[in-house]
Design a protein around this motif. Structure first.
Motif, PDB file in Angstrom:
ATOM      1  N   GLY A   5      30.821  39.233  21.198  1.00  0.00           N
ATOM      2  CA  GLY A   5      30.176  39.095  22.496  1.00  0.00           C
ATOM      3  C   GLY A   5      30.905  38.072  23.335  1.00  0.00           C
ATOM      4  N   SER A   6      30.633  38.092  24.632  1.00  0.00           N
ATOM      5  CA  SER A   6      31.241  37.106  25.527  1.00  0.00           C
ATOM      6  C   SER A   6      30.343  36.903  26.739  1.00  0.00           C
ATOM      7  N   VAL A   7      30.427  35.701  27.277  1.00  0.00           N
ATOM      8  CA  VAL A   7      29.741  35.341  28.515  1.00  0.00           C
ATOM      9  C   VAL A   7      30.817  34.846  29.463  1.00  0.00           C
ATOM     10  N   THR A   8      30.841  35.378  30.691  1.00  0.00           N
ATOM     11  CA  THR A   8      31.889  35.052  31.644  1.00  0.00           C
ATOM     12  C   THR A   8      31.288  34.753  33.011  1.00  0.00           C
ATOM     13  N   MET A   9      31.866  33.788  33.704  1.00  0.00           N
ATOM     14  CA  MET A   9      31.520  33.514  35.093  1.00  0.00           C
ATOM     15  C   MET A   9      32.831  33.487  35.875  1.00  0.00           C
ATOM     16  N   GLU A  10      32.900  34.235  36.964  1.00  0.00           N
ATOM     17  CA  GLU A  10      34.131  34.257  37.754  1.00  0.00           C
ATOM     18  C   GLU A  10      33.813  34.305  39.239  1.00  0.00           C
ATOM     19  N   GLN A  11      34.748  33.752  40.026  1.00  0.00           N
ATOM     20  CA  GLN A  11      34.574  33.715  41.472  1.00  0.00           C
ATOM     21  C   GLN A  11      35.612  34.537  42.219  1.00  0.00           C
ATOM     22  N   SER A  12      36.651  34.992  41.551  1.00  0.00           N
ATOM     23  CA  SER A  12      37.681  35.739  42.264  1.00  0.00           C
ATOM     24  C   SER A  12      38.313  36.831  41.411  1.00  0.00           C
ATOM     25  N   GLY A  13      37.598  37.360  40.444  1.00  0.00           N
ATOM     26  CA  GLY A  13      38.158  38.380  39.566  1.00  0.00           C
ATOM     27  C   GLY A  13      37.958  39.783  40.099  1.00  0.00           C
ATOM     28  N   LEU A  14      38.448  40.751  39.335  1.00  0.00           N
ATOM     29  CA  LEU A  14      38.333  42.162  39.722  1.00  0.00           C
ATOM     30  C   LEU A  14      36.880  42.595  39.888  1.00  0.00           C
ATOM     31  N   LEU A  15      36.035  42.226  38.943  1.00  0.00           N
ATOM     32  CA  LEU A  15      34.637  42.651  38.991  1.00  0.00           C
ATOM     33  C   LEU A  15      33.906  42.010  40.169  1.00  0.00           C
ATOM     34  N   THR A  16      34.197  40.749  40.460  1.00  0.00           N
ATOM     35  CA  THR A  16      33.571  40.061  41.589  1.00  0.00           C
ATOM     36  C   THR A  16      33.917  40.775  42.888  1.00  0.00           C
ATOM     37  N   GLN A  17      35.156  41.161  43.055  1.00  0.00           N
ATOM     38  CA  GLN A  17      35.574  41.896  44.251  1.00  0.00           C
ATOM     39  C   GLN A  17      34.972  43.294  44.282  1.00  0.00           C
ATOM     40  N   ALA A  18      34.870  43.939  43.118  1.00  0.00           N
ATOM     41  CA  ALA A  18      34.368  45.312  43.060  1.00  0.00           C
ATOM     42  C   ALA A  18      32.896  45.409  43.451  1.00  0.00           C
ATOM     43  N   VAL A  19      32.088  44.408  43.108  1.00  0.00           N
ATOM     44  CA  VAL A  19      30.658  44.454  43.458  1.00  0.00           C
ATOM     45  C   VAL A  19      30.362  43.697  44.747  1.00  0.00           C
ATOM     46  N   GLN A  20      31.407  43.301  45.459  1.00  0.00           N
ATOM     47  CA  GLN A  20      31.295  42.650  46.771  1.00  0.00           C
ATOM     48  C   GLN A  20      30.420  41.406  46.696  1.00  0.00           C
ATOM     49  N   ALA A  21      30.784  40.491  45.809  1.00  0.00           N
ATOM     50  CA  ALA A  21      30.007  39.269  45.596  1.00  0.00           C
ATOM     51  C   ALA A  21      30.917  38.055  45.704  1.00  0.00           C
ATOM     52  N   GLU A  22      30.287  36.885  45.775  1.00  0.00           N
ATOM     53  CA  GLU A  22      31.031  35.633  45.801  1.00  0.00           C
ATOM     54  C   GLU A  22      31.237  35.073  44.397  1.00  0.00           C
ATOM     55  N   GLU A  23      30.350  35.457  43.469  1.00  0.00           N
ATOM     56  CA  GLU A  23      30.430  35.003  42.096  1.00  0.00           C
ATOM     57  C   GLU A  23      29.722  36.009  41.200  1.00  0.00           C
TER      58      GLU A  23
END
Length: 106
Positions: A5-23
């Motif tokens: 398992g993993s827990v991740t927090m990102e502010q500029s990754g692919l997934l953040t951009q894909a869901v149109q979010a800041e984090e």
């Protein structure tokens, strides 16, 4: 059989951009099987997208494969489907991301 398992927090990754979010915050659970030089795995989890208008949650599912090319080099590919919709049921940003990574062992 492989479980992780993993827990991740990102502010500029692919997934953040894909869901149109800041984090984004992600919780991923991986289950897979080792086929010798290759390992196939399934990813199940959730994503929380933080925007200026609030937070959205949704599921995260995917498939991946890790291949050892030699004793020092591994290549991993993962295809993820994600949704991070608002709670009111209106249209949600969803989509797919494909990632390919390489890891070197010393």
């Amino acid at each position: 059989m492989i479980l992780s398992g993993s827990v991740t927090m990102e502010q500029s990754g692919l997934l953040t951009q894909a869901v149109q979010a800041e984090e984004t915050r992600q919780l991923r659970l991986h289950a897979g099987y080792d086929f010798g030089p290759a390992t196939g795995f399934v990813t199940l989890g959730g994503v929380q997208a933080e925007t200026s208008s609030g937070s959205r949650q949704g599921p995260l599912i995917g498939l991946g494969m890790r291949v050892s090319l030699n004793h020092a080099l591994q290549v991993t590919g993962e295809f993820l489907h994600h949704e991070a919709g608002p709670r009111d049921g209106s249209a949600s940003p969803r989509g797919e991301t494909l990632s390919v990574t390489a890891a070197f062992r010393f």
